[in-house]
Design an enzyme around this catalytic site. Structure first.
Site, short mmCIF file in Angstrom:
data_model
loop_
_atom_site.label_atom_id
_atom_site.label_comp_id
_atom_site.label_asym_id
_atom_site.label_seq_id
_atom_site.Cartn_x
_atom_site.Cartn_y
_atom_site.Cartn_z
N HIS A 25 1.84 3.71 6.72
CA HIS A 25 2.66 3.42 6.73
C HIS A 25 3.49 4.52 5.69
O HIS A 25 3.61 4.84 5.14
CB HIS A 25 2.85 1.53 5.91
CG HIS A 25 1.40 0.83 5.99
ND1 HIS A 25 2.92 0.09 6.85
CD2 HIS A 25 1.22 1.06 6.72
CE1 HIS A 25 2.16 -1.17 7.93
NE2 HIS A 25 0.70 -0.12 7.59
N ARG A 72 7.12 3.63 5.20
CA ARG A 72 8.28 2.95 4.20
C ARG A 72 9.75 2.59 4.32
O ARG A 72 10.63 2.45 3.92
CB ARG A 72 8.00 3.14 2.50
CG ARG A 72 6.23 2.75 2.08
CD ARG A 72 6.44 1.45 2.72
NE ARG A 72 4.64 0.35 1.68
CZ ARG A 72 4.36 -0.06 2.56
NH1 ARG A 72 4.38 -0.71 3.34
NH2 ARG A 72 2.53 -0.52 1.48
N HIS A 86 2.92 1.61 -2.79
CA HIS A 86 3.45 1.12 -3.22
C HIS A 86 4.09 1.04 -4.60
O HIS A 86 4.06 1.67 -4.46
CB HIS A 86 3.11 -0.80 -3.24
CG HIS A 86 2.52 -1.53 -2.66
ND1 HIS A 86 3.07 -2.08 -1.39
CD2 HIS A 86 1.20 -1.46 -1.70
CE1 HIS A 86 2.42 -2.57 -0.79
NE2 HIS A 86 1.67 -2.24 -0.87
N ASP A 104 -4.43 4.40 7.23
CA ASP A 104 -4.24 3.03 6.50
C ASP A 104 -3.08 3.00 4.85
O ASP A 104 -3.36 2.17 4.06
CB ASP A 104 -5.08 1.65 6.71
CG ASP A 104 -4.57 0.52 6.96
OD1 ASP A 104 -3.27 0.56 6.33
OD2 ASP A 104 -5.03 -1.12 6.70
#
Lengths: 428, 334
Positions: free
Chosen positions: A67, A69, A314, A310
């Site tokens: 990801h 983002r 954050h 994966d």
């Protein structure tokens, strides 16, 4: 300009599972492509020589799920920062899920992602498109247009289609255009706001559990519909042994299906959640010791074709809260290779088998040209020292996130150079 | 691959004394007994004319309740006041945290007020652990209930009640009945009973209200209440939330009462001198019949009295553990 450089990679152990190659050899790059292995081509003059003695020269890693983002969640990470982390981890291509904001369900979003990736000029970004509009599971997304603008596969992410009829039609349409569908199987009602594997640790901690059936029920439905529609399908980030067995059985029956598992699921279990450390909050959740053993076995038995990171950066606040209120996921680009090499150090498999799972097989699943060091291929290359010990720290990580339980953990195996299309994009 | 340290060690200072009180899990029998002994002395004191002791004089206790609970809040307030502490009650509805202020922000704001102790109730399992990990040193954290995880003061007031009526735990067969799945009380009771050496701990519930592998906590599982109550010394009932009916866990209150409600008839299956407990508030006619709740074998009101004493005990012990640790730290020249 640098793309046109002639580069010699000298004295490395060249491992390319696609050619069953594992020998100490020189490698020559020109015009962004691999032009020779072994002896220098006539008239070759190196503009740059990389000393790879004592190191492994492998195809650049292809991560089937990371990801970035962007767009929409740039407080967590962005394409430039995360692809910088990727190349520092030897990853030359990253497949990104469509769960950005806006969702990747129209070509404009694909263009935006491609544009940002080009500007960063680091890892190749390969977007997955949404299978349905807004990932709502109802209306078909413009798959053909998305594929034309660069989507390499299609998924509904963890939002399983509520309607099996709508899903069937999506798969039929994807099959029509010979598009790859990626399932990230998760039954929403069985997941029921759960945040960890439903077992003893979960019972003790009083958290909401996610039973194995939340995954297996979806895998089972998806496999039946793959069989019915004939679509090419891949299962991403499986967590339960039983799911992997089901995919293996289907493959044995001749279905065009493959599977990957995130590296952390080969190393950790639900027992790590003990103590409520939000760095162990993953979706799919870390499962039991039996599952971990089963996944390792399946990896050896070719039941799992690829290992992915994966990667999910954050912001601090997303992880600084009581366990269930934190957001799931950990960063993984920079640790993907050393953690995979841990499986080698633990005696489970050989380095070449690891490279097969990190580069060769992912390229095959996606139908990419890269993932091999064959003469004539794009020079996407990862050079690493399999013995070097190091630790990732919050200060040194290139990712915007520092959310991983492997922070400050002693890792073995470190990337020293990453080349993409013959261009040196990372050097330790 | 990671060294598994017992996360519950965070409750203890370097001398092995309590400095936070988060869960009954992982605490030694000696420590649990010390809590009971200390609480016992406070029970006796409460019966006297002067009910206050100066153990927390000059200290500020903040009752930080993210989940409404008048009963628990008032017993904690009373306990703190009897220890001569200054008390601040904060009811923080979840809506104010959803305005963007994180739990950590809230915590930092309160720390700036120089509080000495946080009594925390939160709907998330692990919230008290999280706060204990993030508070500045010298601040004690007392768990007043976190999600489904732990309610250690409730469990120890239950233990005190049992000990005051039954004496030794060793011969006791204890049954916990009802919604085990959603119960932080049950989990804390199980750990306390096991550590204190009860002969047998049973849980009685339908499968829908049992967490997975609950037997791993060292309990015997019964789905038939008539079987489970046989020869039991202590029956501990749990409260049943109404919303269990709407989420397909149970068909109806009346069916639950019929199968798992404590009636006089069912109680007759237990030992003749068996006692009955309930953490309150009671749903009469759902988990327990009025005649049993108000009957001679019910200890429900004793539990309330003992609750204040147990809360005084863990508050004074944790504060003292913090002080010891602070002195050790200052002695080391930090």
């Amino acid at each position: 300009m640098s793309q046109l450089m002639n580069i010699q990679i000298k004295g490395g152990r060249v491992i390319d599972p696609a050619q069953s190659l594992d020998k100490v050899s020189d490698l020559y790059i020109s015009q962004g492509k691999i032009i020779a292995l072994g002896d220098a081509p006539e008239g070759f003059e190196a503009d740059q020589t990389i000393d790879a003695s004592g190191k492994v020269v492998s195809p650049g890693l292809i991560d089937l799920c990371g990801h970035l983002r962007e767009p929409g969640y740039t407080h967590k990470g962005n394409i430039a920062s995360e692809t910088e982390a990727a190349v520092a981890g030897g990853i030359t291509s990253v497949v990104t899920p469509p769960t950005t904001k806006p969702i990747v369900d129209n070509p404009a979003v694909v263009e935006l992602i491609k544009d940002r990736a080009e500007r960063a000029n680091l890892a190749k970004v390969l977007p997955m498109g949404a299978l349905t509009k807004g990932l709502q599971g109802e209306q078909l997304a413009p798959l053909h247009a998305l594929a034309s603008s660069g989507c390499v596969a299609f998924t509904n992410g963890r939002h399983a289609n509520a309607s099996s009829l709508a899903l069937t039609r999506c798969l039929e349409y994807a099959a029509t255009h010979d598009l790859l569908v990626i399932f990230q199987p998760q039954d929403e009602s069985l997941t029921n706001k759960g945040c960890m594997h439903d077992d003893t640790t979960c019972t003790r901690l009083g958290l909401n559990g996610i039973p194995e059936s939340a995954e297996t029920i979806e895998v089972s439905r998806n496999l039946l519909l793959v069989e019915q529609t004939g679509v090419r399908a891949h299962f991403g980030q499986l967590s339960a042994e039983r799911s992997v067995r089901m995919v293996m059985d289907a493959r044995e029956r001749g279905l065009p299906v493959t599977a990957d598992v995130a590296i952390q699921h080969f190393l950790l279990t639900d027992e790590n959640v003990n103590g409520f450390d939000s760095n162990f909050h993953l979706i799919p959740p870390l499962r039991s010791q039996l599952d971990r053993a089963g996944l390792r076995q399946a990896l050896l038995a070719e039941g799992i074709q690829a290992i992915c990171s994966d990667h999910q950066p954050h912001d601090r606040a997303a992880k600084e809260a009581p366990f269930a209120s934190t957001e799931p996921g950990i960063i993984g680009f920079e640790t993907l290779l050393p953690l995979s090499l841990l499986l080698v150090n633990q005696g489970l498999m050989e380095i070449s088998q690891i490279i097969d799972k990190l580069a060769t097989q992912p390229a095959k699943i996606l139908g990419l040209e890269s993932g091999s060091l064959e003469v004539g291929r794009a020079a996407d290359i990862c050079i690493f020292d399999p013995e070097e010990k190091w630790s990732l720290t919050a200060e040194t990580t290139r990712s915007e996130g520092s959310n991983t339980p492997f922070m400050n953990f002693e890792l073995k195996g470190r990337v020293s150079h990453t080349l993409i299309d013959g261009q040196l994009v990372y050097q330790l | 691959m990671f060294e598994q340290t017992d996360p519950n060690q965070i409750q203890l200072n370097s001398e092995g004394q309590l400095k936070h009180y988060l869960t009954t899990e992982g605490l030694s029998r000696e420590l649990l007994t010390e809590i009971l002994d200390t609480a016992d002395s406070f029970v006796d004191m409460s019966a006297q004319q002067v009910k206050k002791v100066p153990l927390l004089r000059g200290k500020t206790v903040v009752n930080l309740f993210f989940e409404a609970s008048t009963r628990t809040l008032s017993t904690f307030e009373l306990a703190a006041k009897r220890l001569s502490a200054d008390v601040l009650n904060l009811n923080i509805s979840t809506s104010s945290t959803s305005k963007g202020e994180t739990l950590k922000d809230t915590l930092m704001t309160l720390e700036a007020m120089h509080s000495d102790m946080f009594v925390v109730r939160h709907s998330d399992s692990g919230a008290a652990h999280f706060i204990a990990q993030h508070v500045t040193p010298d601040v004690a954290v007392i768990n007043a209930g976190d999600g489904r995880h732990a309610h250690p003061t409730q469990a120890m007031l239950d233990m005190l009640t049992i000990r005051r009526h039954k004496g030794d735990f060793a011969p006791l067969v204890v049954a916990i009945v009802g919604d085990i799945l959603h119960s932080r009380v049950a989990r804390s009771q199980i750990h306390a009973l096991r550590t204190l050496g009860a002969a047998e701990v049973r849980v009685i519930a339908p499968q829908t209200l049992l967490p997975k592998h609950i037997e791993a906590l060292g309990v015997r599982v019964f789905t038939d209440m008539n079987e489970g109550l046989k020869d039991v010394d202590v029956v501990m009932m749990l409260r049943l939330q109404k919303e269990r009916m709407t989420s397909a866990l149970l068909p109806s209150e009346s069916e639950f009462f019929k199968l798992y409600g404590l009636s006089e008839e069912k109680l007759a299956l237990a030992k003749p001198d068996a006692v009955v407990m309930h953490p309150g508030p009671i749903n009469r006619g759902v988990e327990i019949e009025s005649v049993v709740a108000d009957g001679p074998r019910s200890l429900i009101l004793d539990q309330v009295t003992n609750g204040i004493a147990v809360r005084m005990a863990v508050m004074s012990m944790s504060m003292s553990g913090q002080t010891t640790e602070k002195q050790a730290r200052l002695g080391n020249g930090e």
